[in-house]
Write an enzyme that holds these catalytic residues in place. Structure first.
Site, PDB file in Angstrom:
ATOM      1  N   LYS A 213     -58.613 -14.281 -19.344  1.00 52.37           N
ATOM      2  CA  LYS A 213     -58.973 -15.310 -18.365  1.00 52.37           C
ATOM      3  C   LYS A 213     -59.508 -16.589 -18.990  1.00 52.37           C
ATOM      4  O   LYS A 213     -59.606 -17.610 -18.319  1.00 52.37           O
ATOM      5  CB  LYS A 213     -60.002 -14.746 -17.387  1.00 52.37           C
ATOM      6  CG  LYS A 213     -59.548 -13.489 -16.664  1.00 52.37           C
ATOM      7  CD  LYS A 213     -58.259 -13.710 -15.877  1.00 52.37           C
ATOM      8  CE  LYS A 213     -57.866 -12.467 -15.100  1.00 52.37           C
ATOM      9  NZ  LYS A 213     -56.595 -12.653 -14.362  1.00 52.37           N
TER      10      LYS A 213
ATOM     11  N   LYS B  77     -56.427 -22.133 -18.833  1.00 48.62           N
ATOM     12  CA  LYS B  77     -55.734 -21.110 -19.618  1.00 48.62           C
ATOM     13  C   LYS B  77     -54.614 -21.735 -20.433  1.00 48.62           C
ATOM     14  O   LYS B  77     -54.391 -21.383 -21.599  1.00 48.62           O
ATOM     15  CB  LYS B  77     -55.165 -20.020 -18.696  1.00 48.62           C
ATOM     16  CG  LYS B  77     -56.177 -19.276 -17.851  1.00 48.62           C
ATOM     17  CD  LYS B  77     -55.477 -18.157 -17.077  1.00 48.62           C
ATOM     18  CE  LYS B  77     -56.400 -17.476 -16.083  1.00 48.62           C
ATOM     19  NZ  LYS B  77     -56.595 -18.243 -14.849  1.00 48.62           N
TER      20      LYS B  77
ATOM     21  N   GLU C 152     -48.105 -16.580 -12.951  1.00 44.53           N
ATOM     22  CA  GLU C 152     -47.133 -16.924 -11.917  1.00 44.53           C
ATOM     23  C   GLU C 152     -47.652 -18.040 -11.015  1.00 44.53           C
ATOM     24  O   GLU C 152     -46.880 -18.604 -10.232  1.00 44.53           O
ATOM     25  CB  GLU C 152     -46.806 -15.696 -11.070  1.00 44.53           C
ATOM     26  CG  GLU C 152     -46.017 -14.626 -11.807  1.00 44.53           C
ATOM     27  CD  GLU C 152     -45.645 -13.467 -10.908  1.00 44.53           C
ATOM     28  OE1 GLU C 152     -44.478 -13.044 -10.950  1.00 44.53           O
ATOM     29  OE2 GLU C 152     -46.527 -12.982 -10.150  1.00 44.53           O
TER      30      GLU C 152
END
Length: 219
Positions: A16, A76, A167
């Site tokens: 994360k 990220k 995604e």
């Protein structure tokens, strides 16, 4: 001693937060490229392309696809060492099928002319089934991309590289930014790669999966 591949499946996690100061060595990036290139696909169709963002400017371009509605994924991407954009081919025409066949021929896949004819017929049947009859070529190609995704995630874990599949991004924005549609491609999923930061809360959490009796049936 043989590698315990299950250990890496059990200990890897979706990272994360990445340490922006740490870079993946180039030799290990080459290993990951080999894993992607050699991933399995139905009838060896290889309906994919992989864009690897290794520079700050490259990652910034990829992160543009998260600016509206997916900003939680922006750090990220920009803090990772590398980001892979896994793309699917939007068309698989007869020229591409012949291109595949020529590569297989050059690589020595066909001991006889009959073997080559059989491969042409078999692949042509399945591609034609999805392209012309079922009309689900996009979905079929994306399934093959996810096979490559699995190889990448597990392979990265064996190298001690942290990863996060993503995604949550705007496919249309990224396709335009990277000019993918003009190349007969479309982005399917992203993978951020690097090394976890101390703020990666997921690293300290126990892995949770359904019990074996719920996910397996033995015949």
């Amino acid at each position: 001693m043989p590698m315990n591949i299950a250990h890496y499946a059990q200990t890897r996690h979706a990272t994360k937060a990445f340490d922006p100061e740490r870079r993946i060595p180039e030799a290990e990036i080459e290993t990951l490229r080999a894993l992607l290139r050699n991933a399995p696909s139905s009838v060896n169709a290889q309906p994919w392309h992989f864009v690897i963002a290794a520079t700050e400017s490259g990652k910034a371009r990829v992160s543009m696809s998260t600016e509206a509605g997916h900003t939680y994924n922006t750090p990220k991407i920009v803090d990772a060492s590398h980001v892979v954009v896994l793309c699917a081919r939007t068309e698989i025409d007869d020229d591409y099928l012949e291109h595949l066949l020529a590569q297989e021929r050059a690589d020595g896949r066909f001991p006889t002319e009959e073997a080559e004819a059989r491969q042409r017929a078999t692949r042509g049947f399945y591609v034609g089934l999805h392209r012309d009859e079922l009309g689900d070529l996009d979905q079929w190609a994306e399934k093959q991309v996810y096979l490559a995704l699995g190889s990448l995630l597990l392979g990265a874990a064996t190298l001690g590289i942290d990863a996060c599949p993503i995604e949550g991004f705007n496919r249309e924005v990224l396709d335009v930014e990277l000019g993918l549609r003009e190349r007969g491609l479309s982005a399917v999923v992203l993978v951020a790669l690097g090394y976890r930061a101390e703020t990666d809360f997921n690293a300290g959490l126990p892995k949770s999966r359904l019990q074996e009796q719920e996910v397996f049936s033995d015949l």
